[in-house]
Enzyme design. Structure first.
Site, PDB file in Angstrom:
ATOM      1  N   GLU A  29       0.842  -1.195   0.000  1.00 13.43           N
ATOM      2  CA  GLU A  29       0.000   0.000   0.000  1.00 13.43           C
ATOM      3  C   GLU A  29       0.879   1.247   0.000  1.00 13.43           C
ATOM      4  O   GLU A  29       2.013   1.226   0.484  1.00 13.43           O
ATOM      5  CB  GLU A  29      -0.910  -0.001   1.233  1.00 13.43           C
ATOM      6  CG  GLU A  29      -1.867   1.183   1.282  1.00 13.43           C
ATOM      7  CD  GLU A  29      -2.929   1.068   2.373  1.00 13.43           C
ATOM      8  OE1 GLU A  29      -3.799   1.950   2.429  1.00 13.43           O
ATOM      9  OE2 GLU A  29      -2.887   0.091   3.154  1.00 13.43           O
ATOM     10  N   GLU A 177     -12.635  -2.042   2.181  1.00 11.13           N
ATOM     11  CA  GLU A 177     -13.118  -1.632   3.500  1.00 11.13           C
ATOM     12  C   GLU A 177     -14.208  -0.563   3.385  1.00 11.13           C
ATOM     13  O   GLU A 177     -14.171   0.479   4.063  1.00 11.13           O
ATOM     14  CB  GLU A 177     -11.959  -1.153   4.379  1.00 11.13           C
ATOM     15  CG  GLU A 177     -11.008  -2.292   4.743  1.00 11.13           C
ATOM     16  CD  GLU A 177     -10.034  -1.956   5.859  1.00 11.13           C
ATOM     17  OE1 GLU A 177     -10.035  -0.794   6.343  1.00 11.13           O
ATOM     18  OE2 GLU A 177      -9.259  -2.848   6.261  1.00 11.13           O
ATOM     19  N   GLU A 300      -6.244  -8.950   3.860  1.00 15.18           N
ATOM     20  CA  GLU A 300      -5.454  -8.227   4.861  1.00 15.18           C
ATOM     21  C   GLU A 300      -5.448  -9.051   6.136  1.00 15.18           C
ATOM     22  O   GLU A 300      -6.505  -9.314   6.716  1.00 15.18           O
ATOM     23  CB  GLU A 300      -6.020  -6.826   5.134  1.00 15.18           C
ATOM     24  CG  GLU A 300      -5.811  -5.847   3.992  1.00 15.18           C
ATOM     25  CD  GLU A 300      -6.155  -4.409   4.364  1.00 15.18           C
ATOM     26  OE1 GLU A 300      -5.986  -4.047   5.557  1.00 15.18           O
ATOM     27  OE2 GLU A 300      -6.600  -3.667   3.474  1.00 15.18           O
TER      28      GLU A 300
END
Length: 500
Positions: A29, A177, A300
């Site tokens: 990320e 998310e 994740e």
């Protein structure tokens, strides 16, 4: 007759599915020093690089046989606008990374650079699209830009930017998310958005995209129920996020090093919670998808501790110890035991962030205990999972009782059997009998490799990069088709068995 306290029965003639190599995936990320300094240094850097990407990091990652790499987030994905990261670097838009540290993001590492990295690593790219702050058109055009080889405005733009042929993109996440940093949405709202956005994630020519919906955070079973009910026919997979945090997520997660003994046990217990999450989420998925067409993607996972003192709290930089390696080992065992449903997992994150496999500091680089665990376990990739039954002593702590031993076994394409064992106790060794059923009349050749440490927070530093590293494991005896192994406290062992 003496009772064997720890026993692992491996039915070598009973294969139960295949361990998808993508269970050993990773995540990168735009967060802290993961991309910039960790992976990307630029062509003008004195640090040896190829087209701006660090040579030492790539060489080490290639050794892990990384199957798939997720990018650009994470929370960053839902504020990322891909057109800002293409074209001449000097003219790319600069922005504030509002999620992670408030630093300047210059967009020098964009679509072309990431896909170049994947080509160097020989891994599949997994792109996370922007639903939170993006548009249907923006997502649709990104897919077109990357994968269309025909007459197309985005294909023409890609060619203008130096890439004639389209890339092969298999894995695409429609949002990230969205229950939190990706928009604070209700599951009903996201389910409708997912149905809309995925419609325009198109297949161009022979490129076939595996569409991944944003799934729940931890034990949010309502989110899973809603998404499966409303959209399972339009997805190939759904994600799950869960981090192992010994403390309170918001009030103090716990230190990565120098932690008290009771936090070791609590960390192991919380890591094992992944088993319950996968079991319960899979049960919901089974109601709507009994044939298990839809994959569960744990994109994740990993340990999350307080940042290292003196570092930017938004960079999520933490040390990596033997404790992290044990968490990785028992979690990967759980994924393998559920390989009928779990089809991908992505450790967070690959360099300099959370449970990294590599840490860098300027031109220096080190391999973490988690790196060595992944290197040991890579033999499980694409192997047949063998039916395994474990009997374990209890490991007691203030937070209760958990099994002391975790085990998994596979058979690779050459017929070699690999048994991996984790002793999660921080203070007690363990004698483990491994019964290899089906090999009673075979001649066996056995080799072992171990990863262990003498203190609970043993880790590698730039001054002492080899404090924790694998070593030959020879503390075993064999009687016929049975192996008796003596595991040190807080250790991982991989046994390779060749039968003739």
């Amino acid at each position: 007759m003496k009772t064997v306290a720890n026993k692992v029965i491996v039915n070598t003639d009973l294969k139960e599915g295949t361990v998808n190599r993508n269970l050993y995936g990773h995540f990168s990320e735009h967060l802290g020093r993961c991309i910039y300094e960790g992976i990307w240094v630029g062509e003008d850097s004195p640090i040896p690089n190829t087209n701006g990407i660090r040579n030492d990091v790539v060489a080490s990652l290639k050794k892990l046989n990384i199957p798939v790499l997720r990018w650009p987030g994470g929370c960053f994905a839902d504020e990322y606008h891909w057109k800002d990261g293409i074209g001449p670097r000097e003219s790319r838009k600069r922005m504030i990374n509002t999620h992670w540290g408030g630093v300047i993001e210059n967009n020098h590492f964009g679509t072309h650079e990431f896909l170049m990295l994947c080509e160097m690593l020989e891994c599949e790219p997994y792109i996370s699209g922007n639903v939170g702050s993006g548009t249907v058109q923006e997502m649709s055009e990104w897919v077109e830009y990357m994968t269309s080889g025909g007459v197309s405005p985005m294909a023409d733009l890609r060619k203008q930017n130096g890439r004639e042929k389209p890339w092969h993109i298999k894995y695409f996440g429609v949002g990230n998310e969205n229950w939190g940093c990706g928009g604070n949405m209700r599951p009903e709202y996201y389910a409708d958005l997912y149905r809309q956005y995925q419609t325009y994630v198109r297949n161009y020519e022979d490129n076939r995209i595996y569409k991944i919906a944003c799934g729940p955070n931890g034990a949010d079973y309502r989110w899973m129920e809603t998404l499966m009910k409303e959209a399972h026919t339009k997805m190939d997979a759904i994600s799950l996020h869960y981090y192992t945090v010994p403390g309170s997520f918001w009030d103090g997660k716990g230190a990565a090093t120098g932690f008290p003994e009771n936090e070791w046990h609590l960390t192991m217990k919380k890591a094992l919670y992944m088993e319950e999450l996968i079991t319960k989420h899979s049960a919901i998925m089974d109601q709507y998808d009994p044939d298990k067409r839809v994959g569960l993607i744990v994109d994740e996972w990993g340990t999350w501790f307080d940042v290292e003192p003196g570092t930017n709290p938004g960079f999520l930089y933490q040390q990596n110890t033997i404790r992290d390696a044990l968490v990785a080992g028992i979690t990967l065992h759980i994924f393998q035991e559920h390989c009928d449903r779990v089809q991908m997992a992505n450790l967070a994150q690959i360099v300099n962030v959370l449970q990294s496999v590599i840490l860098t500091e300027g031109e220096k680089m080190l391999l973490t205990p988690t790196y060595h665990l992944f290197d040991l376990f890579k033999v499980h990739q694409d192997a047949a999972r063998l039916h395994t039954h474990s009997i374990s002593q209890d490991y007691e702590g203030e937070s209760g009782s958990i099994p002391q031993i975790s085990a998994s076994a596979t058979e690779d394409g050459q017929g070699r059997i690999h048994v991996s064992l984790c002793n999660v106790s921080h203070q007690d060794g363990a004698e483990v009998e491994i019964e290899l059923r089906g090999l009673e009349n075979k001649t066996l050749s056995i080799t072992g490799t171990g990863l262990s440490a003498d203190v609970i927070d043993a880790h590698n530093t730039f001054e002492q990069p080899d404090n924790v590293k694998p070593a030959p494991f020879q503390s075993f005896t064999r009687e016929g088709s049975a192996i008796k192994a003596k595991l040190a406290p807080m250790s991982v062992v991989l046994l390779e068995i060749a039968a003739e």
